[in-house]
Write an enzyme that holds these catalytic residues in place. Structure first.
Site, PDB file in Angstrom:
ATOM      1  N   ASP A 211      -1.573   5.401  -5.566  1.00  0.00           N
ATOM      2  CA  ASP A 211      -1.842   4.548  -4.406  1.00  0.00           C
ATOM      3  C   ASP A 211      -2.188   3.118  -4.820  1.00  0.00           C
ATOM      4  OD1 ASP A 211      -2.567   3.430  -2.037  1.00  0.00           O
ATOM      5  OD2 ASP A 211      -4.359   4.641  -1.738  1.00  0.00           O
TER       6      ASP A 211
ATOM      7  N   ASP B  23       0.831  -1.201   0.000  1.00  0.00           N
ATOM      8  CA  ASP B  23       0.000   0.000   0.000  1.00  0.00           C
ATOM      9  C   ASP B  23       0.868   1.255   0.000  1.00  0.00           C
ATOM     10  OD1 ASP B  23      -2.131   1.741   0.245  1.00  0.00           O
ATOM     11  OD2 ASP B  23      -2.287   1.504   2.408  1.00  0.00           O
TER      12      ASP B  23
END
Ligand SMILES: *[C@@H]1O[C@H](CO)[C@@H](O)[C@H](O)[C@H]1NC(C)=O
Ligand SMILES: *[C@@H]1O[C@H](CO)[C@@H](O)[C@H](O)[C@H]1NC(C)=O
Ligand SMILES: *[C@@H]1O[C@H](CO)[C@@H](O)[C@H](O)[C@H]1NC(C)=O
Length: 541
Positions: free
Chosen positions: A322, A127
């Protein structure tokens, strides 16, 4: 920023197809006459065995001196020597992988880490939208396994309580540290901070098969503060010959002929760039703020036509890259404009309006003839800041921004819209990243994009020749203005407000002051008069 994807209620559209084009219809599982079929299909959905695999590739430190960043385009001779050792998988490993991985791209990408002594292997979601390394460390019905601190002789408790909340889901944990290495690159290892998750809410996804999260964002994003150094910062610090660069080759899931679950493939390369993973030069955009991986969009185009919004709107209030977000999320206003432009385009191409429930992500669309469907959709392009007067362009075709969704409806292919609206700025999530080889060049504070070598999601439809172009130079443009600067704007608006207030107070206060002055004078006069009269009346002659 993690937005888990829940697959269970995705099967909400039943298809009746005529001539290859679809008419989609909402299909609620609770509804009467479809409920039995629905239950059967949901059961099938859970019972059909998953067949998934993930390939991780890493540079091994032995070759590290030969890892060369694609910074200097002329330096191809050295770059071609770059060698990568791929992890050899025994049949046993493959079987194990099958049981551990889930092929849905919406569940995120994860990597194997070896934690503690003796090592405990855990799967963690990668992440770039957060910065904590956290793993399940107590029983949770949603995870297959958890980290047993008591069994690791090298585990050290720090004891700080940590709470982290994501776009969806949150957890509470206690901070510790242990020796961690990347399973596929065991020589990359360090003693790192680990948040041992003791309580989680809406965080773990049962089908996702990961038990933790590897936040790769900057330390300023780390919780409770930046002194909890993130995994990658520590690894780079403790492995001095490792470049502060990692790159992601996320290949997503694809339809395949056998109707097995879509395969997920991807690579996270720690410490460098592998040229062969990109079939184009790598174009770089600066990281505008080192917190998230914050970049600046200069334009968005639908079928070559600019949305013609002020470019600041595209980055309101930030644009980030992201890997922990599935979709491309756009500020509401931009999202609505994109949807309108797409809808107009497909109607000009003879498709009917798909309806709000498809665009807002509630409905899945299933089609017999998906190739024809794809052809009716426009290319959507994102231009990124290259310099003050230049930008480069990333093209996404419908195959990229329509996410394949696994249902057990035979035989159509089902897709979900890969854009969603956002209140927290633009997020270039996995849907965009899967179309490119993305380089997080922290050393030079920039992010690179190259055309991916991943196979196209639908092997039956050929890929467009080129999905990345540039740089294009503009006269009389300064793209710096596209960046939304919260503090600047706040400062400026505060300044303006204070000037206005000052002006207002003068305008309001002046007559008030005059009135007041006059009133006081009059009162004084009256009182004087009264006094006089009183004096006159009280005082006898
Ligand atoms: C890892 O490091 C050890 C010793 O430090 C070395 O013997 C081994 O060859 C290295 N492995 C790789 C794959 O570079
Ligand atoms: C873009 O900027 C560079 C450097 O500031 C300048 O040399 C160049 O002439 C500019 N190009 C155009 C088209 O304005
Ligand atoms: C572009 O704008 C930025 C910020 O407003 C400024 O610092 C920079 O000098 C400008 N560049 C040019 C070439 O005008």
């Amino acid at each position: 920023m993690l937005t888990p994807y829940t697959s269970s209620c995705d099967i909400r559209t039943l298809i009746s197809h005529t001539f290859g084009l679809s008419v989609h219809r909402k299909w609620h599982c609770a509804q009467s006459h479809f409920s039995i079929a629905c239950v059967v299909i949901l059961l099938l959905h859970t019972l059909v065995p998953s067949c998934t695999g993930t390939v991780y590739r890493f540079p091994v430190r032995r070759f590290h001196s030969q890892v060369v960043m694609a910074k200097d385009e002329s330096n191809t001779g050295v770059r071609s020597q770059l060698r990568i050792v791929q992890r050899d998988l025994s049949p046993d490993d493959l079987v194990k992988m099958k049981n551990n991985l889930n092929g849905f791209s919406g569940d995120g990408y994860y990597i194997d880490l070896d934690i503690g002594t003796p090592t405990q292997t855990m799967q963690v979601l990668i992440d770039t939208g957060s910065a904590n390394f956290a793993i399940a460390a107590s029983f949770d019905p949603k995870v297959r396994r958890y980290f047993h601190r008591e069994n690791s002789s090298t585990y050290q408790e720090i004891g700080t309580q940590i709470h982290v909340a994501y776009t969806e889901g949150q957890w509470d944990g206690v901070l510790g540290s242990d020796i961690v290495s990347v399973s596929s690159a065991p020589n990359i290892s360090a003693r790192v901070h680990i948040a041992c998750i003791t309580q989680a809410k809406d965080f773990f996804i049962p089908e996702a098969e990961w038990q933790g999260i590897l936040g790769l964002g900057y330390s300023q994003l780390s919780m409770p503060d930046k002194s909890t150094m993130p995994f990658w910062d520590t690894v780079v610090q403790e492995n001095p010959d490792l470049e502060d660069v990692f790159s992601m080759h996320l290949c997503g899931s694809s339809f395949n002929q056998t109707n097995e679950e879509p395969l997920m493939e991807g690579s996270l390369i720690f410490g460098g760039v592998i040229e062969s993973l990109s079939s184009s030069p790598i174009y770089y955009t600066p990281i505008f703020k080192q917190l998230y991986y914050e970049v600046v969009l200069t334009d968005i185009m639908v079928s070559g036509k600019s949305l013609n919004m002020k470019c600041k709107e595209y980055n309101f209030d930030k644009t980030i890259v992201d890997s922990g977000t599935t979709n491309i999320r756009l500020p509401k206003k931009v999202f609505n404009t994109v949807v309108k432009a797409i809808d107009q385009h497909i109607q000009e191409n003879g498709l009917e309006n798909l309806g709000a429930s498809f665009y807002n992500g509630d409905d899945v669309l299933c089609l017999l003839n998906i190739e024809e469907f794809y052809r009716s959709f426009p290319i959507i392009s994102f231009s990124l800041y290259a310099s003050e007067n230049s930008s480069f362009q990333l093209d996404l075709s419908a195959q990229h921004y329509m996410r394949p969704v696994q249902t057990d409806l035979m035989p159509p292919s089902c897709v979900k819209f890969g854009f969603s609206p956002s209140n927290t700025g633009t997020v270039l999530g996995a849907v965009l990243m899967e179309a490119f080889y993305v380089v997080f060049d922290r050393r030079s504070s920039r992010i690179g994009f190259g055309q991916t070598t991943c196979p196209f999601p639908d092997p039956k439809t050929p890929a467009p020749h080129l999905t990345i172009h540039g740089p294009v130079f503009y006269l009389n443009r300064n793209f710096t203005e596209c960046a939304y600067k919260k503090s600047d704007n706040m400062d400026r608006s505060f300044l303006i407000i204070s000037y206005i207030m000052a002006g207002l107070s003068i305008v309001v206060a002046l007559p008030l002051f005059i009135l007041c002055f006059l009133w006081v004078r009059r009162r004084v006069t009256v009182i004087d008069e009264g006094d006089t009269s009183e004096t006159q009346s009280v005082l006898p002659n």
